[in-house]
Design an enzyme around this catalytic site. Structure first.
Site, PDB file in Angstrom:
ATOM      1  N   LYS A  84     -59.626 -65.431 -22.532  1.00  0.00           N
ATOM      2  CA  LYS A  84     -58.917 -64.174 -22.760  1.00  0.00           C
ATOM      3  C   LYS A  84     -58.164 -64.286 -24.084  1.00  0.00           C
ATOM      4  CE  LYS A  84     -55.667 -60.905 -20.683  1.00  0.00           C
ATOM      5  NZ  LYS A  84     -54.847 -60.599 -19.483  1.00  0.00           N
ATOM      6  N   ARG A  97     -65.342 -56.291 -11.310  1.00  0.00           N
ATOM      7  CA  ARG A  97     -64.298 -55.315 -10.984  1.00  0.00           C
ATOM      8  C   ARG A  97     -64.915 -54.068 -10.349  1.00  0.00           C
ATOM      9  NH1 ARG A  97     -60.332 -56.310 -15.355  1.00  0.00           N
ATOM     10  NH2 ARG A  97     -60.978 -58.237 -16.370  1.00  0.00           N
ATOM     11  N   ASP A 121     -57.946 -55.724 -31.517  1.00  0.00           N
ATOM     12  CA  ASP A 121     -58.277 -56.945 -32.256  1.00  0.00           C
ATOM     13  C   ASP A 121     -58.852 -58.031 -31.354  1.00  0.00           C
ATOM     14  OD1 ASP A 121     -56.056 -57.871 -30.853  1.00  0.00           O
ATOM     15  OD2 ASP A 121     -54.727 -57.839 -32.594  1.00  0.00           O
ATOM     16  N   GLY A 122     -58.915 -57.771 -30.048  1.00  0.00           N
ATOM     17  CA  GLY A 122     -59.492 -58.748 -29.134  1.00  0.00           C
ATOM     18  C   GLY A 122     -58.631 -59.970 -28.884  1.00  0.00           C
ATOM     19  N   ASP A 158     -60.173 -50.450 -13.048  1.00  0.00           N
ATOM     20  CA  ASP A 158     -60.824 -51.539 -13.790  1.00  0.00           C
ATOM     21  C   ASP A 158     -60.055 -52.852 -13.666  1.00  0.00           C
ATOM     22  OD1 ASP A 158     -59.167 -49.704 -15.562  1.00  0.00           O
ATOM     23  OD2 ASP A 158     -59.181 -51.504 -16.789  1.00  0.00           O
ATOM     24  N   ASN A 159     -58.884 -52.810 -13.040  1.00  0.00           N
ATOM     25  CA  ASN A 159     -58.115 -54.032 -12.795  1.00  0.00           C
ATOM     26  C   ASN A 159     -58.165 -54.450 -11.323  1.00  0.00           C
ATOM     27  OD1 ASN A 159     -57.335 -54.189 -15.468  1.00  0.00           O
ATOM     28  ND2 ASN A 159     -55.432 -53.074 -15.150  1.00  0.00           N
TER      29      ASN A 159
END
Length: 489
Positions: free
Chosen positions: A113, A183, A125-126, A252-253
């Protein structure tokens, strides 16, 4: 640079068609350094903790080197965010490195992550920042020690690379581990894009890899959905019982396996406020503490729509209708245990509700109260100071304790056995915001990572009194009330 490594195998997820992911190269960190490695998890995975920080392995776990089997994967999913369909999202800063075989014959996914831009970064920016990565490392391992299903943290690395949020911050990469990071949103995106064959492929993958018992059912896909409902209901009861607030319960979490996933603006309750909002960005209180169980059900309805190509609507509704009963049963079981109750009485729900509203009225500390309650003496006229001293309204406290004493008289366990049982489920230590903040300030401002390790050591044994960590079990300082946690990380 590519290095041979025996640490990882190709990800099982890569066996799915390419529509599910994009192979993506990570972005290197300059001069990475180890912040903390998880000795306990390394042992579980038969890894040498001492070698996790070795140059080659650190390079792998911060995105500076590739696993021998090739590029990591960024997976593709969508989701409902704050109640609104957000379309395609995907792993904007997460990369699936591969799988690690476990001694029990199972495998876990290993994910980075903060390893840079992916095809799903959506103008981001990832990167992850050190501040939030410390919080996730500590929280996921704290939840594991509390016995709550969660993703895990294996290693945290940082460098002097700058990441820009509201201000320049320090970059970090967190190595996460879970049986699966699939997910609700993986299914949702396929449904919204009309990819019904792929929904079936993904459902088959989940069943075959993680829930093989569903294959034996007369309707395997309904059985899969029923399992997700049951796991989600159980997870919500566990969160409520320790005062955990997720903060961003977007679909999505939500984990398809019922894991606590994505530690963003989370928090553990200090003084009990049933409507506590831990996310500074949640202006409507959608994800407040007392809303979490119903928001989970709302997300399950979103997931149910995605299962329509596989399961009939009446069958899905039947499983959704089971949620409240499953949740209430799990919730009552958790809170009975917190109160030291073994038998079941129909008045227990009212007793628990009355207690929580009494604590809420004066924001009594949630963790300290339940820990102190184990010392309550059932003898009439006994000194209840350890409990009453935590209550502003002693008269209301005495009234509830009288009801509690009457209820305890219906139990057969000795007082000592009850106390031991209560101490085994009511933690002395949780990751309070101010404790995490102290560790973050030392790490970010002074480059001192010692408090992270010390706090992690304490939280690994949350139910045991530890003299060296007595300050971690105290009431939070006044400045803690001003701490705000938002989605910016």
């Amino acid at each position: 640079m590519t290095i041979p490594t025996p640490l990882l195998q190709p990800a099982r997820f890569a066996a799915l068609p390419a529509v599910f992911y994009r192979a993506t190269a990570p972005t290197s960190l300059h001069s990475p350094r180890l912040v903390i490695a998880n000795a306990a998890l390394a042992h579980e995975l038969e890894l040498d903790e001492a070698q996790l920080g070795a140059p080659d392995n650190l390079a792998l776990f911060c995105g500076n080197a590739l696993p021998a089997h090739g590029l990591p994967l960024a997976t593709r999913y969508g989701g409902h965010q704050f109640g609104v369909w957000a379309g395609q999202l995907g792993d904007g800063r997460a990369l699936l490195l591969g799988d690690r075989a476990c001694p029990n014959g199972q495998s876990v996914e290993v994910q980075l992550k903060g390893a840079g831009v992916t095809p799903f970064s959506r103008m981001g920016d990832g990167r992850a920042v050190l501040r939030s990565s410390i919080r996730e490392y500590l929280a996921s391992e704290a939840m594991q020690a509390l016995g709550i299903p969660t993703t895990r943290a294996l290693l945290l690395a940082t460098s002097d690379d700058a990441v820009y949020r509201e201000r320049p911050e320090t970059a970090a990469v967190l190595t996460r581990v879970a049986p699966s990071f699939i997910r609700f949103g993986h299914f949702e995106l396929l449904y919204h894009q009309g990819q019904h064959d792929e929904i079936r492929q993904l459902a088959d993958f989940v069943i075959d890899q993680y829930l093989p018992a569903c294959r034996e059912a007369s309707q395997p896909y309904q059985a899969l959905f029923a399992e997700v409902v049951a796991r989600t209901a159980s997870l919500m009861a566990q969160w409520q019982a320790v005062g955990f607030c997720h903060g961003v319960m977007n679909s999505d979490n939500m984990s398809i396996l019922g894991l606590t996933l994505d530690y963003g603006p989370f928090g553990f309750l200090d003084g009990l406020n049933l409507a506590h909002i831990c996310n500074h960005s949640d202006h409507s209180g959608r994800y407040a503490y007392n809303q979490q169980p119903q928001i989970a059900l709302w997300n399950l309805y979103c997931l149910a729509s995605s299962f329509l190509p596989l399961v009939t609507e009446p069958e899905l509704r039947a499983e959704l209708d089971r949620y409240d009963g499953l949740y209430q049963a799990a919730y009552l079981a958790r809170f009975r245990a917190k109160l030291g109750l073994v038998t079941e009485c129909k008045e227990d729900a009212a007793l628990i509700s009355s207690l929580l509203h009494t604590l809420h009225a004066y924001h009594t500390d949630f963790t300290l109260f339940f820990r102190a309650l184990a010392e309550f003496d059932t003898a009439a006229g006994s000194d209840s100071a350890s409990v009453l001293d935590l209550l502003v309204d002693r008269e209301a406290g005495l009234h509830w304790l009288a009801r509690y004493r009457t209820r305890l008289m219906q139990e057969t366990r000795t007082q000592k056995a009850r106390q031991q049982a209560m101490h085994a489920v009511n933690p002395a230590y949780v990751l309070r915001n101010h404790l995490a903040e102290q560790a973050i300030r030392l790490a970010c401002d002074e480059g001192d990572y010692g408090e992270i390790a010390r706090l992690a050591r304490c939280l690994a044994n949350p139910f045991s009194e530890q003299a060296e960590f007595a300050s971690y079990a105290a009431l939070p300082p006044e400045w803690a009330a001003a701490l705000a946690v938002s989605c910016s990380s």
